[in-house]
Write a protein that holds these residues in place. Structure first.
Motif, PDB file in Angstrom:
ATOM      1  N   ALA A 101       0.834  -1.209   0.000  1.00  0.00           N
ATOM      2  CA  ALA A 101       0.000   0.000   0.000  1.00  0.00           C
ATOM      3  C   ALA A 101       0.865   1.255   0.000  1.00  0.00           C
ATOM      4  N   GLY A 119       2.189   2.081  -3.281  1.00  0.00           N
ATOM      5  CA  GLY A 119       1.189   2.294  -4.320  1.00  0.00           C
ATOM      6  C   GLY A 119       0.972   1.075  -5.190  1.00  0.00           C
ATOM      7  N   LEU A 141      -0.670  -1.925  -3.996  1.00  0.00           N
ATOM      8  CA  LEU A 141      -1.712  -2.826  -3.508  1.00  0.00           C
ATOM      9  C   LEU A 141      -2.850  -2.993  -4.518  1.00  0.00           C
ATOM     10  N   ALA A 142      -3.142  -1.963  -5.283  1.00  0.00           N
ATOM     11  CA  ALA A 142      -4.191  -2.066  -6.306  1.00  0.00           C
ATOM     12  C   ALA A 142      -3.753  -2.959  -7.472  1.00  0.00           C
ATOM     13  N   LYS A 143      -2.437  -3.155  -7.621  1.00  0.00           N
ATOM     14  CA  LYS A 143      -1.907  -3.949  -8.730  1.00  0.00           C
ATOM     15  C   LYS A 143      -1.590  -5.389  -8.326  1.00  0.00           C
ATOM     16  N   PRO A 178      -3.172  -8.375  -6.264  1.00  0.00           N
ATOM     17  CA  PRO A 178      -4.325  -8.886  -5.525  1.00  0.00           C
ATOM     18  C   PRO A 178      -3.898  -9.668  -4.279  1.00  0.00           C
ATOM     19  N   SER A 221      -9.697  -4.220   5.010  1.00  0.00           N
ATOM     20  CA  SER A 221     -10.397  -3.763   3.800  1.00  0.00           C
ATOM     21  C   SER A 221     -10.789  -2.293   3.914  1.00  0.00           C
ATOM     22  N   TYR A 258      -7.323  -0.278   3.816  1.00  0.00           N
ATOM     23  CA  TYR A 258      -6.736  -0.313   2.475  1.00  0.00           C
ATOM     24  C   TYR A 258      -7.852  -0.452   1.445  1.00  0.00           C
ATOM     25  N   GLU A 287      -8.047   0.179  -1.555  1.00  0.00           N
ATOM     26  CA  GLU A 287      -7.604  -0.240  -2.887  1.00  0.00           C
ATOM     27  C   GLU A 287      -7.358  -1.749  -2.972  1.00  0.00           C
ATOM     28  N   ILE A 288      -7.515  -2.449  -1.865  1.00  0.00           N
ATOM     29  CA  ILE A 288      -7.229  -3.885  -1.839  1.00  0.00           C
ATOM     30  C   ILE A 288      -8.168  -4.642  -2.777  1.00  0.00           C
ATOM     31  N   GLN A 289      -7.597  -5.582  -3.498  1.00  0.00           N
ATOM     32  CA  GLN A 289      -8.371  -6.507  -4.335  1.00  0.00           C
ATOM     33  C   GLN A 289      -8.305  -7.852  -3.628  1.00  0.00           C
TER      34      GLN A 289
END
Length: 90
Positions: free
Chosen positions: A33, A36, A38-40, A42, A63, A66, A68-70
């Motif tokens: 995170a 930058g 964490l979105a990329k 999973p 969740s 964060y 942006e978490i997947q």
């Protein structure tokens, strides 16, 4: 940080963070995170249907912390979220 950045860049779309939401998994998630990433990358977990309520609360809190978490949760075949065994309920 260098290793996390390198692996995310070297293998885009092919890397994931497998976590039981223990200390080491939470540190890696926090570093992803902060970088930058964490979105990329999973996050995957297995819900064995025997997890403590505190573990479920930690997953919910992570969740929120964060957004942006997947997060992908997997359950035993034939089961879904919220289904536990009768002997797990006190």
């Amino acid at each position: 940080d260098d290793v996390l950045s390198w692996v995310a860049q070297a293998f885009p779309g092919r890397v994931l963070q497998f976590s039981s939401f223990g200390p080491s998994g939470m540190v890696i998630m926090d570093r992803l995170a902060a970088l930058g990433l964490l979105a990329k990358v999973p996050v995957v977990m297995i819900d064995t249907l025997h997890l403590f309520d505190e573990t479920h609360a930690l997953v919910r809190n992570a969740s929120i912390r964060y957004p942006e978490i997947q997060l992908a949760k997997f359950y035993p075949q034939g089961f879904a979220d919220g289904q536990g065994y009768k002997f797990d309920v006190v």
